[in-house]
Design a protein around this motif. Structure first.
Motif, PDB file in Angstrom:
ATOM      1  N   GLN A 302       0.845  -1.184   0.000  1.00 28.94           N
ATOM      2  CA  GLN A 302       0.000   0.000   0.000  1.00 28.94           C
ATOM      3  C   GLN A 302       0.884   1.240   0.000  1.00 28.94           C
ATOM      4  N   VAL A 303       0.626   2.124  -0.956  1.00 26.69           N
ATOM      5  CA  VAL A 303       1.387   3.367  -1.040  1.00 26.69           C
ATOM      6  C   VAL A 303       0.634   4.441  -0.270  1.00 26.69           C
ATOM      7  N   GLU A 304       1.167   4.806   0.900  1.00 28.52           N
ATOM      8  CA  GLU A 304       0.588   5.858   1.720  1.00 28.52           C
ATOM      9  C   GLU A 304       1.418   7.128   1.554  1.00 28.52           C
ATOM     10  N   GLU A 305       0.913   8.220   2.107  1.00 24.16           N
ATOM     11  CA  GLU A 305       1.607   9.499   1.939  1.00 24.16           C
ATOM     12  C   GLU A 305       3.001   9.473   2.553  1.00 24.16           C
ATOM     13  N   LYS A 306       3.161   8.801   3.695  1.00 23.80           N
ATOM     14  CA  LYS A 306       4.430   8.846   4.404  1.00 23.80           C
ATOM     15  C   LYS A 306       5.159   7.516   4.454  1.00 23.80           C
ATOM     16  N   GLU A 307       4.544   6.431   3.988  1.00 25.14           N
ATOM     17  CA  GLU A 307       5.197   5.135   4.080  1.00 25.14           C
ATOM     18  C   GLU A 307       4.616   4.151   3.073  1.00 25.14           C
ATOM     19  N   ILE A 308       5.370   3.067   2.848  1.00 20.43           N
ATOM     20  CA  ILE A 308       4.892   1.927   2.073  1.00 20.43           C
ATOM     21  C   ILE A 308       4.565   0.821   3.061  1.00 20.43           C
ATOM     22  N   VAL A 309       3.308   0.388   3.078  1.00 19.45           N
ATOM     23  CA  VAL A 309       2.867  -0.614   4.037  1.00 19.45           C
ATOM     24  C   VAL A 309       2.771  -1.965   3.346  1.00 19.45           C
ATOM     25  N   GLN A 310       3.411  -2.981   3.913  1.00 22.84           N
ATOM     26  CA  GLN A 310       3.351  -4.323   3.353  1.00 22.84           C
ATOM     27  C   GLN A 310       2.382  -5.187   4.150  1.00 22.84           C
ATOM     28  N   LEU A 311       1.451  -5.815   3.443  1.00 22.82           N
ATOM     29  CA  LEU A 311       0.445  -6.680   4.056  1.00 22.82           C
ATOM     30  C   LEU A 311       0.435  -8.024   3.323  1.00 22.82           C
ATOM     31  N   GLN A 312      -0.446  -8.899   3.749  1.00 23.28           N
ATOM     32  CA  GLN A 312      -0.570 -10.216   3.127  1.00 23.28           C
ATOM     33  C   GLN A 312      -2.022 -10.430   2.698  1.00 23.28           C
ATOM     34  N   MET A 313      -2.210 -10.888   1.475  1.00 18.17           N
ATOM     35  CA  MET A 313      -3.551 -11.186   0.999  1.00 18.17           C
ATOM     36  C   MET A 313      -4.094 -12.450   1.681  1.00 18.17           C
ATOM     37  N   GLN A 314      -5.391 -12.479   1.881  1.00 19.27           N
ATOM     38  CA  GLN A 314      -6.031 -13.643   2.477  1.00 19.27           C
ATOM     39  C   GLN A 314      -6.476 -14.603   1.382  1.00 19.27           C
ATOM     40  N   LYS A 315      -6.114 -15.869   1.523  1.00 20.56           N
ATOM     41  CA  LYS A 315      -6.496 -16.868   0.540  1.00 20.56           C
ATOM     42  C   LYS A 315      -7.926 -17.332   0.763  1.00 20.56           C
ATOM     43  N   ALA A 316      -8.571 -17.731  -0.335  1.00 22.21           N
ATOM     44  CA  ALA A 316      -9.908 -18.314  -0.224  1.00 22.21           C
ATOM     45  C   ALA A 316      -9.784 -19.679   0.427  1.00 22.21           C
ATOM     46  N   GLU A 317     -10.783 -20.055   1.203  1.00 20.95           N
ATOM     47  CA  GLU A 317     -10.760 -21.345   1.885  1.00 20.95           C
ATOM     48  C   GLU A 317     -11.168 -22.456   0.925  1.00 20.95           C
TER      49      GLU A 317
END
Length: 317
Positions: A302-317
């Motif tokens: 995620q490109v935010e104004e002050k930082e790049i945030v790294q997350l993880q996508m949730q897989k389908a069950e």
């Protein structure tokens, strides 16, 4: 407004047991932009609960199979599920012919308009614009015609300081203030100074996708100060000569370009299947450019104004 990149595939040439060929989904606001479409992309979209019918544009960098073999299947599924919204497809010469033959001999008449935009991969030029963004091609140096893509937000409006706004302002004048203009009367006399009633706008964000290419320092003018840069890193630097011979780059070269361009964050991808462990490639880049990450399946940036945030996508069950 949302500005995030989801990694669907990061392998080069052939898929491996845990890595898929190149595919990325860039979401800006409520628009989905699919960048490259390697084999199995539609399966990845389903795995990560992404509704492919929301995709508005697809961008294909070049006609090596690991970057577009998933496209006929994805378009066919959209057709079978009754899509009616037009889809814009941007790609090099030959892609339209390939798809036309595919649909001709399968007897497929798409339920939606597929609007093809043939690209000149040798030039930097604008290929798309809407109310929020522009998209430009970035010429790559590869074995066949190839380009990257630069996505930029348009300048964002200046926030109004409501308690400082004169009551007499019209809607048109308020819009002008958001654009950064002063308000004058019919004679040109100043009525409202913009700096006194507005704040600085939020920074416009940007993402550059540099597909398969040799190390190409002359890309710097196009990449300078980009927020998020994806650059292929097929090989470790010990194979720099092989990288050049095969028209690819190393992780260190990608980092060198990111450092010279003063980007905020670098993503490495398009990894050779010879690397089961990607840690050495990451460390190689970190030694040159500390703001480096691996573009591996399931990651969100995620490109935010002050930082790049790294997350993880949730897989389908």
């Amino acid at each position: 407004m949302e500005f995030e990149l989801r990694i669907l595939g990061s392998s080069s040439a052939t898929p491996s047991a845990n890595r898929h060929p190149t595919a990325q989904l860039l979401t800006i606001g409520n628009q989905h932009h699919l960048i490259d479409c390697g084999e199995g992309t539609q399966m990845q979209l389903m795995r990560y609960k992404i509704k492919h019918q929301r995709i508005c544009n697809i961008y294909i960098s070049h006609l090596h199979g690991d970057h577009y073999f998933g496209l006929p299947g994805l378009l066919s599924t959209m057709h079978l599920q009754g899509r009616h919204t037009p889809l814009h497809l941007f790609g090099p010469p030959g892609l339209s012919e390939i798809l036309s033959l595919q649909f001709k001999y399968s007897g497929t008449n798409l339920t939606f308009d597929l609007v093809f935009h043939e690209l000149d991969t040798t030039v930097y030029q604008q290929i798309f614009e809407d109310k929020d963004i522009t998209v430009h091609t970035i010429p790559m140096e590869h074995r066949i015609p190839c380009c990257g893509f630069l996505f930029r937000e348009k300048p964002r409006p200046r926030p109004l300081i409501k308690e400082k706004l004169p009551a007499f302002l019209t809607h048109a004048q308020l819009v002008a203030l958001k654009r950064g203009e002063d308000i004058t009367d019919a004679d040109g006399s100043l009525l409202v100074l913009n700096a006194e009633v507005t704040l600085e706008p939020k920074k416009s964000r940007s993402y550059a996708f540099c597909s398969d290419s040799r190390f190409k320092p002359d890309l710097l003018p196009h990449l300078r100060h980009v927020d998020l840069l994806y650059h292929e890193a097929t090989f470790a630097d010990e194979l720099r000569e092989r990288a050049s011979y095969t028209y690819h780059s190393t992780a260190a070269q990608a980092a060198e370009l990111a450092a010279a361009a003063q980007v905020r964050h670098l993503l490495l991808g398009h990894f050779s299947v010879r690397y089961k462990d990607l840690t050495p490639l990451l460390h190689e880049a970190l030694d040159v450019f500390p703001q480096s990450s691996l573009a591996v399946e399931g990651n969100i940036f995620q490109v935010e104004e002050k930082e790049i945030v790294q997350l993880q996508m949730q897989k389908a069950e």
